[in-house]
Design a protein around this motif. Structure first.
Motif, mmCIF file in Angstrom:
data_model
loop_
_atom_site.group_PDB
_atom_site.id
_atom_site.type_symbol
_atom_site.label_atom_id
_atom_site.label_comp_id
_atom_site.label_asym_id
_atom_site.label_seq_id
_atom_site.Cartn_x
_atom_site.Cartn_y
_atom_site.Cartn_z
ATOM 1 N N GLU A 159 0.617 -1.248 0.503
ATOM 2 C CA GLU A 159 -0.080 -0.195 -0.409
ATOM 3 C C GLU A 159 0.673 1.770 -0.221
ATOM 4 O O GLU A 159 0.038 2.304 -0.548
ATOM 5 N N ALA A 160 1.943 0.885 0.461
ATOM 6 C CA ALA A 160 2.868 2.049 0.710
ATOM 7 C C ALA A 160 3.306 2.543 -0.644
ATOM 8 O O ALA A 160 4.100 3.838 -0.942
ATOM 9 N N ASP A 161 3.300 1.551 -1.713
ATOM 10 C CA ASP A 161 3.588 2.004 -3.508
ATOM 11 C C ASP A 161 3.566 3.515 -3.530
ATOM 12 O O ASP A 161 1.856 3.154 -4.244
ATOM 13 N N PRO A 162 4.429 4.107 -3.519
ATOM 14 C CA PRO A 162 3.363 5.097 -4.171
ATOM 15 C C PRO A 162 3.356 5.195 -6.270
ATOM 16 O O PRO A 162 1.883 6.269 -6.358
ATOM 17 N N ALA A 163 3.509 4.437 -7.021
ATOM 18 C CA ALA A 163 3.227 3.957 -8.246
ATOM 19 C C ALA A 163 1.880 2.820 -8.516
ATOM 20 O O ALA A 163 0.860 3.412 -9.477
ATOM 21 N N LEU A 164 2.226 1.552 -8.081
ATOM 22 C CA LEU A 164 1.509 0.822 -8.233
ATOM 23 C C LEU A 164 0.950 0.023 -7.116
ATOM 24 O O LEU A 164 1.459 0.091 -6.056
ATOM 25 N N GLY A 165 -0.074 -0.550 -7.081
ATOM 26 C CA GLY A 165 -1.043 -1.365 -6.193
ATOM 27 C C GLY A 165 -2.385 -1.809 -6.322
ATOM 28 O O GLY A 165 -2.371 -2.370 -7.251
ATOM 29 N N PHE A 166 -2.446 -3.032 -5.296
ATOM 30 C CA PHE A 166 -3.647 -4.219 -5.531
ATOM 31 C C PHE A 166 -4.747 -3.246 -5.441
ATOM 32 O O PHE A 166 -5.062 -1.822 -3.976
ATOM 33 N N THR A 167 -6.183 -3.325 -5.956
ATOM 34 C CA THR A 167 -7.094 -2.632 -5.688
ATOM 35 C C THR A 167 -8.419 -3.543 -5.565
ATOM 36 O O THR A 167 -8.318 -4.534 -6.376
ATOM 37 N N LYS A 168 -9.582 -3.885 -4.612
ATOM 38 C CA LYS A 168 -10.746 -4.637 -5.021
ATOM 39 C C LYS A 168 -11.750 -4.283 -5.668
ATOM 40 O O LYS A 168 -11.768 -2.458 -5.597
ATOM 41 N N ILE A 169 -11.867 -5.368 -6.383
ATOM 42 C CA ILE A 169 -13.696 -4.945 -7.379
ATOM 43 C C ILE A 169 -14.705 -5.953 -6.904
ATOM 44 O O ILE A 169 -14.241 -6.638 -7.667
ATOM 45 N N GLY A 170 -15.494 -5.659 -6.330
ATOM 46 C CA GLY A 170 -16.137 -6.677 -5.901
ATOM 47 C C GLY A 170 -15.448 -7.761 -4.789
ATOM 48 O O GLY A 170 -14.496 -7.950 -4.262
ATOM 49 N N ASP A 171 -15.403 -8.782 -4.976
ATOM 50 C CA ASP A 171 -14.773 -9.772 -4.554
ATOM 51 C C ASP A 171 -13.468 -10.293 -5.114
ATOM 52 O O ASP A 171 -12.898 -11.439 -4.616
ATOM 53 N N SER A 172 -13.348 -9.294 -6.218
ATOM 54 C CA SER A 172 -11.397 -9.472 -6.510
ATOM 55 C C SER A 172 -10.968 -8.969 -6.785
ATOM 56 O O SER A 172 -10.793 -7.554 -6.459
ATOM 57 N N TRP A 173 -9.480 -9.559 -7.217
ATOM 58 C CA TRP A 173 -8.465 -8.161 -7.292
ATOM 59 C C TRP A 173 -8.698 -7.226 -8.729
ATOM 60 O O TRP A 173 -7.759 -8.142 -9.203
ATOM 61 N N ALA A 174 -7.756 -6.486 -7.946
ATOM 62 C CA ALA A 174 -6.984 -5.852 -9.627
ATOM 63 C C ALA A 174 -5.924 -4.886 -9.572
ATOM 64 O O ALA A 174 -5.636 -5.127 -8.196
ATOM 65 N N LEU A 175 -4.631 -4.901 -10.501
ATOM 66 C CA LEU A 175 -3.236 -4.203 -10.531
ATOM 67 C C LEU A 175 -3.684 -3.127 -10.670
ATOM 68 O O LEU A 175 -4.316 -2.877 -11.967
ATOM 69 N N SER A 176 -3.337 -1.444 -9.983
ATOM 70 C CA SER A 176 -3.436 -0.483 -10.584
ATOM 71 C C SER A 176 -2.074 0.424 -10.902
ATOM 72 O O SER A 176 -0.891 0.345 -9.942
ATOM 73 N N ASP A 177 -2.363 1.674 -11.927
ATOM 74 C CA ASP A 177 -1.469 2.205 -12.022
ATOM 75 C C ASP A 177 -1.703 3.767 -11.550
ATOM 76 O O ASP A 177 -2.745 4.710 -12.105
ATOM 77 N N ARG A 178 -1.332 3.770 -10.405
ATOM 78 C CA ARG A 178 -1.476 4.969 -9.192
ATOM 79 C C ARG A 178 -0.930 6.327 -10.308
ATOM 80 O O ARG A 178 -1.214 7.327 -10.269
ATOM 81 N N ARG A 179 -0.563 6.028 -11.069
ATOM 82 C CA ARG A 179 0.144 7.724 -11.884
ATOM 83 C C ARG A 179 -0.885 7.773 -12.800
ATOM 84 O O ARG A 179 -0.584 8.982 -13.339
#
Length: 279
Positions: free
Chosen positions: A161-181
């Protein structure tokens, strides 16, 4: 070094003296490996900058032939990607859905073994460890490589979660990876309709909870993604190390895999290598 040899030689108890000598030899061997790796990297850097082997030999106090030999032998410079400490590869235990027994994903086992074999080929000592079902894992250790994500351990999740650029996020019951930039969200083919055999995976070197070092974390949304990252590291470490350096970073991959064997068929970066500020 001479003082340490004299200290060990003076230990009265022979079994204790033997243990101390063995431990010191292991430490000395690791030091020699890392110095050889550093020397080879420096020779390569200087030669790439236009230094002749004769000039490098003069600076090193070695013969031109020996410099040319060192340039092509010894520990690979890109092994510095993993640091200088023995490696400990950590994979998770999971609960089997059918009868709630602790199990490990086959892809995680394969990933850890392949990475371990690769680490040994680079001159590292390698050990393995499993994360218990509680998710309690000590991340404040040198040489740690974690093959797991936030669904396995809150401690790992907090570091990610401390990664300023990339991270995991929940979409319903599933996980995804997001580019925060740039706001891009990447989902796994397992969540597509119809399902498709690809996964998205993360690789990062991030500050440990104690802020006294860095921990390497690699994980897919699903296990085939983790295996794909290991495949990339094993086959493209030189380029990866050149692009990431030795500081904190993170990058995302798309892993296309065989739907039956779950083996990676192609692995490509789908984000820039983001370099994070130290601190």
């Amino acid at each position: 070094m001479e003082d340490e040899v004299e200290r060990i030689a003076a230990i009265p108890d022979r079994s204790e003296r033997l243990r101390a000598a063995t431990a010191e030899l292991a430490t000395a061997q690791r030091t020699m490996n890392e110095l050889a790796r550093l020397r080879r990297a420096l020779i390569q850097e200087l030669h790439d900058e236009g230094w002749s082997y004769a000039k490098i030999a003069e600076a090193a106090g070695l013969s031109r032939g020996r410099i040319h030999q060192v340039r092509h032998q010894g520990p690979a410079p890109e092994g510095a990607f993993f640091g200088t400490h023995p490696l400990r590869i950590v994979t998770p235990l999971k609960v089997e859905q059918r009868d709630a027994r602790p199990v490990v994903a086959m892809e995680d086992v394969t990933a850890s073994q392949r990475l371990g074999d690769f680490g040994r080929s680079l001159g590292f000592d390698v050990d393995f460890e499993q994360i218990p079902l509680t998710g309690d894992v000590d991340l404040n250790r040198d040489g740690l490589i974690v093959i797991a994500g936030p669904r396995i351990s809150d401690r790992i999740g907090a570091v990610l979660e401390a990664d300023p650029a990339l991270g995991f996020t929940k979409i319903g019951d599933s996980w995804a990876l997001s580019d925060r930039r740039n706001g891009t969200v990447h989902t796994s083919g397992s969540e597509a309709s119809p399902q498709r055999p690809y996964d998205v995976a993360y690789l990062g070197r991030l500050p440990r909870p104690d802020r006294q070092g860095l921990v390497t974390i690699l994980t897919g949304i699903h296990p085939p993604g983790s295996l794909g990252v290991v495949d990339y590291v094993v086959n493209d470490l030189a380029a990866l190390h050149r692009d990431t350096g030795n500081g904190p970073f993170s990058v995302l991959f798309r892993v296309d895999y065989d739907s039956e064997t779950r083996e990676p068929q192609s692995v490509e970066r789908i984000s820039p290598v983001y370099h994070h500020q130290k601190g």
